[in-house]
Design an enzyme around this catalytic site. Structure first.
Site, short mmCIF file in Angstrom:
data_model
loop_
_atom_site.label_atom_id
_atom_site.label_comp_id
_atom_site.label_asym_id
_atom_site.label_seq_id
_atom_site.Cartn_x
_atom_site.Cartn_y
_atom_site.Cartn_z
N LYS A 49 0.85 -1.21 0.00
CA LYS A 49 0.00 0.00 0.00
C LYS A 49 0.87 1.25 0.00
O LYS A 49 1.70 1.45 0.89
CB LYS A 49 -0.91 0.00 1.23
CG LYS A 49 -1.70 1.31 1.43
CD LYS A 49 -2.61 1.26 2.67
CE LYS A 49 -3.25 2.63 2.95
NZ LYS A 49 -4.10 2.64 4.16
N ASP A 51 -2.45 10.18 3.85
CA ASP A 51 -3.86 9.82 4.03
C ASP A 51 -4.55 10.82 4.95
O ASP A 51 -4.44 10.71 6.17
CB ASP A 51 -3.96 8.39 4.60
CG ASP A 51 -5.41 7.96 4.81
OD1 ASP A 51 -6.32 8.64 4.28
OD2 ASP A 51 -5.62 6.93 5.49
N LYS A 66 -9.97 12.92 8.50
CA LYS A 66 -9.51 12.47 9.82
C LYS A 66 -9.45 13.66 10.77
O LYS A 66 -9.27 14.79 10.34
CB LYS A 66 -8.11 11.87 9.70
CG LYS A 66 -8.05 10.53 9.00
CD LYS A 66 -6.61 10.01 8.97
CE LYS A 66 -6.53 8.66 8.26
NZ LYS A 66 -7.21 7.58 8.99
N ASP A 69 1.62 6.23 5.73
CA ASP A 69 0.63 5.33 5.16
C ASP A 69 1.13 4.64 3.88
O ASP A 69 0.38 3.92 3.22
CB ASP A 69 -0.69 6.08 4.91
CG ASP A 69 -1.90 5.17 5.02
OD1 ASP A 69 -1.78 4.08 5.61
OD2 ASP A 69 -2.97 5.55 4.51
N ASP A 111 -12.15 7.28 3.86
CA ASP A 111 -10.94 7.00 4.63
C ASP A 111 -10.55 5.52 4.57
O ASP A 111 -9.46 5.14 4.99
CB ASP A 111 -11.15 7.44 6.09
CG ASP A 111 -9.83 7.60 6.84
OD1 ASP A 111 -8.77 7.54 6.18
OD2 ASP A 111 -9.88 7.79 8.07
N GLU A 121 -9.43 3.92 2.13
CA GLU A 121 -8.91 4.05 0.77
C GLU A 121 -7.86 2.98 0.44
O GLU A 121 -7.66 2.66 -0.72
CB GLU A 121 -8.29 5.45 0.58
CG GLU A 121 -6.85 5.62 1.05
CD GLU A 121 -6.65 5.41 2.55
OE1 GLU A 121 -7.65 5.53 3.30
OE2 GLU A 121 -5.53 5.10 2.99
N ARG A 158 -7.80 -0.25 0.91
CA ARG A 158 -8.37 -1.42 0.24
C ARG A 158 -8.79 -1.08 -1.20
O ARG A 158 -8.81 -1.94 -2.06
CB ARG A 158 -9.53 -1.98 1.06
CG ARG A 158 -10.65 -1.00 1.28
CD ARG A 158 -11.55 -1.38 2.44
NE ARG A 158 -10.98 -1.00 3.74
CZ ARG A 158 -11.58 -1.23 4.91
NH1 ARG A 158 -12.75 -1.86 4.94
NH2 ARG A 158 -11.01 -0.86 6.03
N1 BES Z 1 -4.22 4.39 6.98
C1 BES Z 1 -5.40 4.19 7.74
C2 BES Z 1 -5.21 3.16 8.85
C3 BES Z 1 -4.42 3.62 10.05
C4 BES Z 1 -4.97 4.46 10.99
C5 BES Z 1 -3.15 3.13 10.26
C6 BES Z 1 -4.24 4.83 12.09
C7 BES Z 1 -2.44 3.47 11.38
C8 BES Z 1 -2.97 4.33 12.30
C9 BES Z 1 -6.52 3.70 6.84
O1 BES Z 1 -6.54 4.21 5.55
C10 BES Z 1 -7.78 4.11 7.49
O2 BES Z 1 -8.03 5.27 7.58
N2 BES Z 1 -8.59 3.13 7.92
C11 BES Z 1 -9.80 3.42 8.60
C12 BES Z 1 -10.81 2.40 8.13
C13 BES Z 1 -12.20 2.72 8.58
C14 BES Z 1 -12.72 3.96 7.88
C15 BES Z 1 -13.09 1.54 8.24
C16 BES Z 1 -9.55 3.29 10.09
O3 BES Z 1 -8.83 2.41 10.51
O4 BES Z 1 -10.08 4.12 10.83
ZN ZN Z 2 -4.76 4.79 4.81
MN MN Z 3 -7.59 6.06 5.46
#
Ligand code: BES
Ligand code: ZN
Ligand code: MN
Length: 495
Positions: A267, A272, A279, A290, A349, A351, A353
């Site tokens: 990825k 992000d 966020k 990210d 968010d 993104e 996947r």
């Molecule tokens: N890059 C983030 C995941 C992340 C968050 C990694 C904090 C490390 C620390 C990912 O793109 C994301 O935002 N995932 C969301 C998914 C949710 C919207 C289902 C998350 O984990 O909040």
């Molecule tokens: Zn992300």
């Molecule tokens: Mn995200």
């Protein structure tokens, strides 16, 4: 850095630092005993008198009161002799390397390869020693004004119990050094902020890497080409950004053409923000990390080319920013992936996947032996496993077991989570084939279930490195994980 191997009775009689391990319940290792004899039993007397018990994690830096001999003697506690396992050993090594760095030692003699570690051989020990000592020299100072500090450590001598282990120790040192170099690259890419490390920058770095090996070729797909391939899911993420997305494909041919490749997909979200589902501001800077999945496949590729491993390895990096904009994806938008599956983007968010699913569909064309994707995919993984262990999910028990075991060997551990159909049902959409989020429960698993819909045609595993790819707080910075795990997995495959 120069590595050498010495048989213990040829222990050199001077240097900046002698690194030794001490058990809580056993005698000194051969080279340490020899050094002790030369110092008229001074080390032993010191240990007997001091509070030092030899417990794991204990460390003592001694300065002998003699002119000759080693300037410092670093003593590490290793616990009970019969209980010394890979993880305790690696932790002691990390401490030793950190101390050697702190005292600015240039010439170091390490006796830790003489010590028995449960289930591990000389090759493994020297691999870990070289990796940890080299990795400790890492610094990220390219964006600070002032001179770069040259690493102080220039010579590392591994003490061997007997002549017969020389070849293994030399090979292990070479492997460990290459692993640390791969980690350095992964850390550099991870630490570099979003205004430097863009998708185009990653493509540029891939170009540089490809130029270092004639076994490595590179292809970079531009947005127009991705559009032609139907990668509507990946492109829906880059819509909100002024930086064009890139699909980076590195192809390393180290074995016969007929051998099916291992494919790694990393990825590469270079920043992000969450997109329209933006966020909160706190710690949002950490979302420059990210792209650490991408960084880890770059790092692993670097290690593989350094060692010229006899395998075929393909690394695919879907690289994009995730930003809000008038043209960005909106919650509720429905996009069509390269596989034809339609996706309702309930949360912009989620993104990672969305870019990974198209990269995974693309992976199929290489007729892979297996595919592993590596991603900072879910905050839920940090809740589940913390910052110590990466999440592992997949559709093949054999592959998951091999990755688990490589993680233990490399002291870069993973833990498997389940992914059955009950979880997949959380991804139901009223308007499209699948939703891109599955609610609050089991977020790491539903993310993997989403990817699982695009990997049915091959053996696949997913590593969620959201908790392990970087450190937060005072020591904020990329960790270089899981380069050690991935390299170990490939070494194990070669056998
Ligand atoms: N890059 C983030 C995941 C992340 C968050 C990694 C904090 C490390 C620390 C990912 O793109 C994301 O935002 N995932 C969301 C998914 C949710 C919207 C289902 C998350 O984990 O909040
Ligand atoms: Zn992300
Ligand atoms: Mn995200």
């Amino acid at each position: 850095m120069k590595y050498s191997v010495c048989i213990h009775d040829q222990l050199r009689d001077s240097g900046d630092c002698l690194v030794t391990g001490v058990f809580s319940d056993a005698d000194l290792a051969p080279s340490t005993a020899l050094a002790d004899t030369r110092l008229d039993g001074w080390i032993k007397r010191f240990l007997d008198n001091d509070e030092f018990k030899g417990k794991p994690g204990e460390v003592l830096c001694l300065t002998p009161a003699t002119e000759s001999g080693f300037k410092r003697i670093l003593v590490l506690g290793l616990g009970k002799e019969a209980e010394l396992d890979a993880s305790t050993y690696c932790k002691a090594l990390a401490k030793a390397a950190q101390q050697v760095n702190a005292i600015k030692a240039a010439t170091v003699c390490c006796t830790l390869a003489e010590i028995e570690v449960q289930g591990q051989d000389a090759l493994w020990k020297s691999r870990q020693i070289a990796r940890h000592f080299r990795a400790a020299s890492y610094q990220f100072s390219q964006l600070k004004s002032g001179e770069d500090q040259e690493p102080k450590l220039t010579e590392l001598c591994l003490m061997a119990p007997q002549e017969s282990s020389r070849d293994a120790l030399e090979l292990g040192a070479k492997q460990g050094d290459a692993i640390a170099l791969g980690m350095h690259l992964a850390k550099d890419l991870g630490n570099l902020p979003g205004n430097y490390c863009t998708p185009s920058y990653l493509a540029e770095k891939a170009r540089e890497l490809a130029e270092t090996s004639d076994k490595l070729s590179l292809q970079v797909l531009e947005e127009a080409e991705m559009d032609e391939l139907g990668m509507g899911s990946l492109l829906s993420v880059s819509r909100g950004s002024r930086q064009p997305a890139k699909l980076i494909i590195m192809n390393y041919q180290g074995a016969a053409d007929s051998e099916q490749p291992v494919v790694l997909v990393g990825k590469g979200i270079t920043f992000d923000s969450g997109g329209i589902s933006i966020k909160p501001a706190a710690a949002m800077d950490e979302m420059k990390f990210d792209m650490c999945g991408a960084a880890s496949v770059f790092g692993t590729m670097k290690t593989v080319t350094e060692l010229k491993l006899p395998i075929n390895l393909i690394c695919i990096v879907p690289a994009s920013e995730n930003l809000p904009d008038g043209d960005a994806s909106k919650p509720g938008d429905i996009v069509t992936s390269m596989s034809g599956t339609t996706i309702e983007v309930l949360n912009t968010d989620a993104e990672g996947r969305l870019v990974l699913c198209d990269a995974l569909t693309y992976a199929k064309r290489f007729d892979p032996a297996l595919v592993i994707d590596i991603a900072t995919l879910t905050g839920a993984c940090v809740v589940a496993l913390g910052k110590h262990i990466s999440g592992l999910l997949g559709n093949d028990d054999g592959l998951c077991e091999a990755l688990y075991s490589a993680g233990e060997t490399a002291c870069d551990p993973v833990w498997r989570l389940p992914m059955n159909n009950d979880y997949d049902e959380q991804l139901k959409s009223n308007f499209a084939d699948v939703a891109n989020v599955g609610g609050r429960d089991a977020g790491t698993i539903t993310a993997a279930c989403f990817l699982g819909r695009f990997t049915r045609d091959f053996t696949w595993a997913h590593l969620d490195i959201a908790g392990t790819a970087w450190y937060s707080g005072g020591a904020k910075g990329a960790s270089g994980r899981p380069v050690p795990l991935l390299t170990q997995f490939l070494l194990d495959r070669i056998g």
